[in-house]
Design an enzyme around this catalytic site. Structure first.
Site, PDB file in Angstrom:
ATOM      1  N   LYS A  14     -66.990 -12.783  -1.860  1.00 57.04           N
ATOM      2  CA  LYS A  14     -67.405 -11.401  -1.530  1.00 57.04           C
ATOM      3  C   LYS A  14     -67.047 -10.418  -2.653  1.00 57.04           C
ATOM      4  O   LYS A  14     -67.834  -9.544  -2.989  1.00 57.04           O
ATOM      5  CB  LYS A  14     -66.772 -10.933  -0.214  1.00 57.04           C
ATOM      6  CG  LYS A  14     -67.164 -11.768   0.992  1.00 57.04           C
ATOM      7  CD  LYS A  14     -66.621 -11.201   2.277  1.00 57.04           C
ATOM      8  CE  LYS A  14     -65.103 -11.183   2.355  1.00 57.04           C
ATOM      9  NZ  LYS A  14     -64.474 -12.530   2.396  1.00 57.04           N
ATOM     10  N   ARG A  89     -62.071  -7.018  10.214  1.00 53.76           N
ATOM     11  CA  ARG A  89     -61.613  -8.399  10.353  1.00 53.76           C
ATOM     12  C   ARG A  89     -61.460  -8.785  11.822  1.00 53.76           C
ATOM     13  O   ARG A  89     -61.120  -9.913  12.131  1.00 53.76           O
ATOM     14  CB  ARG A  89     -60.235  -8.580   9.698  1.00 53.76           C
ATOM     15  CG  ARG A  89     -60.200  -8.400   8.195  1.00 53.76           C
ATOM     16  CD  ARG A  89     -60.628  -9.666   7.491  1.00 53.76           C
ATOM     17  NE  ARG A  89     -59.731 -10.298   6.559  1.00 53.76           N
ATOM     18  CZ  ARG A  89     -59.654 -10.035   5.254  1.00 53.76           C
ATOM     19  NH1 ARG A  89     -60.350  -9.086   4.706  1.00 53.76           N
ATOM     20  NH2 ARG A  89     -58.869 -10.754   4.481  1.00 53.76           N
ATOM     21  N   ARG A 126     -59.200 -19.775  -7.829  1.00 53.53           N
ATOM     22  CA  ARG A 126     -59.320 -18.352  -8.148  1.00 53.53           C
ATOM     23  C   ARG A 126     -58.084 -17.866  -8.912  1.00 53.53           C
ATOM     24  O   ARG A 126     -56.960 -18.229  -8.599  1.00 53.53           O
ATOM     25  CB  ARG A 126     -59.452 -17.535  -6.854  1.00 53.53           C
ATOM     26  CG  ARG A 126     -59.377 -16.034  -7.098  1.00 53.53           C
ATOM     27  CD  ARG A 126     -59.940 -15.246  -5.976  1.00 53.53           C
ATOM     28  NE  ARG A 126     -59.179 -15.349  -4.745  1.00 53.53           N
ATOM     29  CZ  ARG A 126     -59.581 -14.811  -3.587  1.00 53.53           C
ATOM     30  NH1 ARG A 126     -60.718 -14.176  -3.521  1.00 53.53           N
ATOM     31  NH2 ARG A 126     -58.837 -14.942  -2.510  1.00 53.53           N
ATOM     32  N   ARG A 159     -53.050 -15.522  -6.778  1.00 56.41           N
ATOM     33  CA  ARG A 159     -52.529 -14.692  -5.686  1.00 56.41           C
ATOM     34  C   ARG A 159     -51.585 -15.529  -4.827  1.00 56.41           C
ATOM     35  O   ARG A 159     -51.853 -16.701  -4.577  1.00 56.41           O
ATOM     36  CB  ARG A 159     -53.693 -14.206  -4.816  1.00 56.41           C
ATOM     37  CG  ARG A 159     -54.353 -12.964  -5.347  1.00 56.41           C
ATOM     38  CD  ARG A 159     -55.638 -12.630  -4.638  1.00 56.41           C
ATOM     39  NE  ARG A 159     -55.584 -12.660  -3.182  1.00 56.41           N
ATOM     40  CZ  ARG A 159     -56.606 -12.323  -2.406  1.00 56.41           C
ATOM     41  NH1 ARG A 159     -57.743 -11.921  -2.938  1.00 56.41           N
ATOM     42  NH2 ARG A 159     -56.508 -12.369  -1.095  1.00 56.41           N
ATOM     43  N   ARG A 170     -55.201 -18.319   6.594  1.00 59.16           N
ATOM     44  CA  ARG A 170     -56.240 -17.284   6.442  1.00 59.16           C
ATOM     45  C   ARG A 170     -57.576 -17.769   6.988  1.00 59.16           C
ATOM     46  O   ARG A 170     -58.313 -16.999   7.608  1.00 59.16           O
ATOM     47  CB  ARG A 170     -56.370 -16.886   4.963  1.00 59.16           C
ATOM     48  CG  ARG A 170     -55.158 -16.094   4.491  1.00 59.16           C
ATOM     49  CD  ARG A 170     -55.097 -16.014   2.993  1.00 59.16           C
ATOM     50  NE  ARG A 170     -56.182 -15.232   2.449  1.00 59.16           N
ATOM     51  CZ  ARG A 170     -56.658 -15.395   1.215  1.00 59.16           C
ATOM     52  NH1 ARG A 170     -56.173 -16.324   0.432  1.00 59.16           N
ATOM     53  NH2 ARG A 170     -57.619 -14.614   0.780  1.00 59.16           N
TER      54      ARG A 170
HETATM   55  P1  AMP Z   1     -58.630 -10.169   1.040  1.00 55.98           P
HETATM   56  O1  AMP Z   1     -58.420  -9.753  -0.369  1.00 55.98           O
HETATM   57  O2  AMP Z   1     -59.791  -9.484   1.686  1.00 55.98           O
HETATM   58  O3  AMP Z   1     -58.685 -11.676   1.192  1.00 55.98           O
HETATM   59  O4  AMP Z   1     -57.340  -9.676   1.859  1.00 55.98           O
HETATM   60  C1  AMP Z   1     -56.057 -10.149   1.533  1.00 55.98           C
HETATM   61  C2  AMP Z   1     -55.114  -9.893   2.684  1.00 55.98           C
HETATM   62  O5  AMP Z   1     -55.023  -8.489   2.913  1.00 55.98           O
HETATM   63  C3  AMP Z   1     -55.546 -10.490   4.019  1.00 55.98           C
HETATM   64  O6  AMP Z   1     -55.175 -11.838   4.159  1.00 55.98           O
HETATM   65  C4  AMP Z   1     -54.798  -9.570   4.986  1.00 55.98           C
HETATM   66  O7  AMP Z   1     -53.433  -9.885   5.048  1.00 55.98           O
HETATM   67  C5  AMP Z   1     -54.940  -8.210   4.307  1.00 55.98           C
HETATM   68  N1  AMP Z   1     -56.172  -7.519   4.728  1.00 55.98           N
HETATM   69  C6  AMP Z   1     -57.254  -7.188   3.973  1.00 55.98           C
HETATM   70  N2  AMP Z   1     -58.182  -6.540   4.699  1.00 55.98           N
HETATM   71  C7  AMP Z   1     -57.680  -6.481   5.956  1.00 55.98           C
HETATM   72  C8  AMP Z   1     -58.156  -5.955   7.185  1.00 55.98           C
HETATM   73  N3  AMP Z   1     -59.370  -5.391   7.291  1.00 55.98           N
HETATM   74  N4  AMP Z   1     -57.352  -6.050   8.266  1.00 55.98           N
HETATM   75  C9  AMP Z   1     -56.148  -6.606   8.202  1.00 55.98           C
HETATM   76  N5  AMP Z   1     -55.643  -7.143   7.101  1.00 55.98           N
HETATM   77  C10 AMP Z   1     -56.389  -7.081   5.969  1.00 55.98           C
END
Ligand code: AMP
Length: 214
Positions: A14, A89, A126, A159, A170
């Site tokens: 994404k 989410r 990644r 990361r 996740r």
């Molecule tokens: P991402 O970069 O989108 O994979 O997000 C990394 C981490 O940030 C996720 O595993 C969550 O811990 C947190 N996170 C990101 N977006 C959200 C969201 N909309 N709601 C809750 N946690 C989030």
């Protein structure tokens, strides 16, 4: 205002796809993951709270993420469109987001799909720039110089939540809490499903074959 919600499991691409679309269409992209990672880096109050959840692959509490997102959206009101990556989410977040849409806003959900094995491979390979957050994939989108960001020369790192045990959690959170949102969205908005197993160029072409905003 046009809103494009980038939907799909972690690691499907994404962020990478969103960056290309954002540059092509001149729509800013707001990634809640990036916003939270910045807060962690800056050790703000939000960052300190969020880090505890992020490390484990759990969702950060809805209110915290939503407030951060709302602020970012508010800063973009002169733009014709906005892409949102990583939000909502869960159903509660989708309802929160619905409340800030106005009647004449146009909303499209871009639903990216691929097999678990593709997603796991993308997450494991990644790397991101520690400094500017640019995203690489060791095989598909390698940096020109090993370990170094093409954009700013920053150090490339994995990361913490791209480590195997966190990846598993996740993906589980996605399946249990996020994926059910598709049903909610298919009743409300236009949902475009795109196979994201292909290379980036083909994915972009497939997205643009759709009449997204009409
Ligand atoms: P991402 O970069 O989108 O994979 O997000 C990394 C981490 O940030 C996720 O595993 C969550 O811990 C947190 N996170 C990101 N977006 C959200 C969201 N909309 N709601 C809750 N946690 C989030």
């Amino acid at each position: 205002m046009r809103f494009g919600i980038l939907f799909g499991p972690p690691g499907i691409g994404k962020g990478t796809i969103g960056k290309v679309l954002s540059e092509k269409w001149n729509y800013p992209i707001i990634s809640t993951g990036d916003v939270l990672r910045d807060s962690v880096k800056e050790a703000t109050d939000i960052g300190k709270k969020a880090e505890i959840y992020m490390k484990k692959g759990e969702l950060v509490p809805d209110e915290i993420v939503f407030e951060a997102l709302k602020e970012k959206i508010g800063q973009q009101n002169s733009k014709p469109g906005i892409l949102i990556d990583g939000f909502p989410r869960n159903i509660n977040q989708a309802i929160m987001l619905d409340r800030i849409f106005k009647n004449d806003d146009k909303i499209v959900v871009l639903n990216f799909v691929a097999s678990d094995s593709v997603v796991i491979e993308r997450l494991s390979l990644r790397r991101i720039c520690k400094n500017c957050g640019a995203i690489y994939h060791l095989k598909n989108i390698p940096p020109k110089k090993e370990g170094e960001c093409d954009v700013c020369g920053g150090e490339l790192i994995q990361r913490d939540d791209d480590k195997p045990h966190v990846i598993a959690r996740r993906l589980e959170v996605f399946r249990n809490e996020t994926k059910p949102l598709l049903e909610y969205y298919s009743k409300k908005y236009k949902v475009i499903t795109v196979d994201a197993s292909d290379n980036l160029e083909k994915i972009i072409k497939k997205v643009e074959e759709h009449k997204l905003w009409e």
